[in-house]
Design an enzyme around this catalytic site. Structure first.
Site, PDB file in Angstrom:
ATOM      1  N   HIS A  90      66.030 110.787  24.594  1.00 55.52           N
ATOM      2  CA  HIS A  90      65.491 110.324  25.876  1.00 55.52           C
ATOM      3  C   HIS A  90      64.162 109.632  25.630  1.00 55.52           C
ATOM      4  CE1 HIS A  90      62.466 113.614  26.333  1.00 55.52           C
ATOM      5  NE2 HIS A  90      63.388 114.398  25.817  1.00 55.52           N
ATOM      6  N   ASP A  92      61.994 108.959  28.263  1.00 56.05           N
ATOM      7  CA  ASP A  92      60.973 109.404  29.213  1.00 56.05           C
ATOM      8  C   ASP A  92      60.182 110.549  28.597  1.00 56.05           C
ATOM      9  OD1 ASP A  92      63.294 111.197  29.624  1.00 56.05           O
ATOM     10  OD2 ASP A  92      62.063 112.069  31.200  1.00 56.05           O
ATOM     11  N   ASP A 123      59.010 114.284  21.218  1.00 56.09           N
ATOM     12  CA  ASP A 123      59.874 114.609  22.360  1.00 56.09           C
ATOM     13  C   ASP A 123      59.890 113.455  23.359  1.00 56.09           C
ATOM     14  OD1 ASP A 123      61.411 116.035  24.191  1.00 56.09           O
ATOM     15  OD2 ASP A 123      59.686 117.063  25.047  1.00 56.09           O
ATOM     16  N   GLU A 156      65.028 112.827  31.569  1.00 48.74           N
ATOM     17  CA  GLU A 156      65.326 114.184  31.101  1.00 48.74           C
ATOM     18  C   GLU A 156      64.219 115.158  31.443  1.00 48.74           C
ATOM     19  OE1 GLU A 156      65.382 117.683  28.559  1.00 48.74           O
ATOM     20  OE2 GLU A 156      63.867 116.104  28.547  1.00 48.74           O
ATOM     21  N   GLU A 157      62.969 114.729  31.291  1.00 47.52           N
ATOM     22  CA  GLU A 157      61.853 115.641  31.500  1.00 47.52           C
ATOM     23  C   GLU A 157      61.702 116.066  32.958  1.00 47.52           C
ATOM     24  OE1 GLU A 157      60.591 117.049  29.167  1.00 47.52           O
ATOM     25  OE2 GLU A 157      60.285 115.769  27.434  1.00 47.52           O
ATOM     26  N   HIS A 423      55.048 118.772  25.198  1.00 51.38           N
ATOM     27  CA  HIS A 423      54.650 119.089  26.574  1.00 51.38           C
ATOM     28  C   HIS A 423      53.182 119.487  26.688  1.00 51.38           C
ATOM     29  CE1 HIS A 423      58.970 119.866  28.301  1.00 51.38           C
ATOM     30  NE2 HIS A 423      58.971 118.933  27.362  1.00 51.38           N
TER      31      HIS A 423
END
Length: 451
Positions: A90, A92, A123, A156-157, A423
């Site tokens: 992903h 995003d 990520d 996705e996030e 994150h």
């Protein structure tokens, strides 16, 4: 890494990979368009599409998904009669959070102490680059022996489910014999790991109302019900004294059968402050991979600076619940909603709004694809055997794909090992891990084609 042509090719491609990751990280592709311009996500999507075209992919398309974001698709044909492998990543990313906490700007890939720092570096923009590196290495060493589909998700996030719903409406698009999800990570740097389970998730926005408007705390405080106080009470009900999650009707007694996570190592990975206890009970792996976990993600209330002496009439919170394999996320959502309503004090009015939801996942690790991956990891990580770990995070698409394609084998690998701090502020990727995992994926595709 032992010398072999694939590994040598990947090593030679690493400067290009860094340059490309620098370009991709520069897009502020957070799929929350109240915080970041949609044009940033669209720019990243177009970058991904152009990269696929440059690498010879056909049928490259930007898919407008129902949640208002775009996923990028491409197809690279292999030999006639070859198996088909879907590679997922992903583009995003999470918001950068406190930009002041970043040592270097979050959207500028920066090398420091042997790692590359930037939001999405691990990520999962790095995961997309990993796929490109693996395929380029195969092209330079005899060709790609399978049909390859690539899908790069744009939300996705946020957990808003755009790609899941698009896939359900177009089930033929992502059909494959095996699916490699490049959005997981090794248990630690240098230890080759496949993720065999994922917790699902549900996210609720909770609102508590008690008064028609704020009141002077001197004149009314002591009898007038305080919405912020009520919110604090109901949020506190979600945890036992030791910090374990307590949602009425949801079990907290399941266990993890696999790789052991040492408690002291976890404290280091999580950067727990000296003297602060871990929450919950039992082995760490049970707590983070096999049991439910509630987190209060945010609270709307007056900030300390500028607060007035008022009894608050309304307060809100965003609550996340991670759901272990074996528990239906929709059923867990209902239990969470019922718990919040039952534990709100003083007859305060309470309402909930579901923001996102994804089902947990458990892979079939006895499949031929896992044998092919184990062989590939043994070459890319000499002297190491492939390990199985869980992941506390959620990738809702996994269950959608498992449901749509029940015969497909699904593997999860990636760059999000603990030092990556995904994150969080100062997210980074290990270039050595990017190199080794790209070699791993290339060798896996070759092994799988021959299986």
């Amino acid at each position: 890494m032992s010398s072999n042509p694939v590994a040598e090719t990947v090593a030679s491609l690493m400067p290009r990979a860094r340059a490309e990751l620098t370009e991709l990280v520069a897009f502020k592709s957070v799929a929350d368009f109240e915080q970041f311009p949609k044009s940033e996500s669209e720019g990243a999507a177009n970058w991904v599409a152009d990269a696929l075209r440059t690498d010879g992919f056909q049928d490259v398309a930007l898919l407008d998904t129902p949640d208002g974001t775009q996923s990028v698709y491409g197809y690279l044909p292999g030999p006639e009669g070859a198996k088909t492998v879907l590679l997922y990543a992903h583009y995003d990313v999470q918001p950068p959070l406190d930009e002041a906490g970043w040592v270097s700007p979050p959207f500028e890939l920066t090398e420091r102490d042997g790692r590359w720092y930037g939001r999405g570096a691990a990520d999962c923009k790095g995961g997309f680059i990993m796929h490109l590196l693996a395929l380029r290495a195969l092209k330079a060493n005899g060709g790609v022996p399978v049909n390859v589909k690539v899908i790069a998700e744009g939300s996705e996030e946020m957990g808003t489910g755009g790609l899941e719903r698009y896939a359900e409406e177009h089930p033929e698009l992502l059909a494959a014999d095996t699916i490699v999800i490049g959005d997981a990570g090794n248990f630690r740097v240098g230890l080759p790991t496949v993720t065999s389970t994922l917790r699902g998730m549900t996210m609720l926005r909770l609102k508590v109302d008690t008064l028609e408007g704020n009141l002077h705390s001197g004149q009314f405080g002591g009898a007038a019900p305080d919405a912020l106080g009520a919110l604090i009470r109901v949020l506190d009900s979600l945890r036992a004294e030791d910090g374990s999650t307590t949602v009425d009707g949801l079990t907290d007694e399941t266990s993890w059968d696999g790789l052991v996570y040492d408690e002291e190592q976890f404290r280091k990975d999580a950067k727990v402050l000296d003297g602060v206890e871990l929450i919950g009970s039992g082995p760490v792996a049970d707590r983070i991979w096999a049991r439910p976990a509630v987190t209060v993600l945010g609270i709307d209330c007056p900030p300390v600076v500028g607060a007035t002496p008022s009894v608050q009439a309304s307060a809100r919170a965003l609550v996340s619940l991670r759901v272990p394999p074996g528990v239906d996320a929709a059923a867990a959502t209902k239990l969470l909603e019922a718990h919040l309503a039952a534990h709100t004090p003083w007859g305060a009015r309470v309402s909930t709004e579901q923001i996102g939801q994804g089902q947990p996942f458990r892979a079939d690790t006895t499949s031929p694809a896992y044998a092919a991956m184990a062989e590939a990891m043994a070459v890319a990580y000499p002297g190491q055997e492939m390990q199985y770990a869980g992941q506390g995070g959620s990738i809702p698409l996994c269950n959608t794909l498992a449901s749509l394609y029940p015969q497909a084998e699904i593997l999860l690998i990636g760059l999000s090992e603990p030092e990556a701090q995904i994150h969080a502020v100062n997210e980074s990727v290990s270039p050595e891990e990017l190199e080794r995992l790209s070699v791993t994926e290339a060798l896996f595709l070759r092994n799988y084609a021959a299986s």
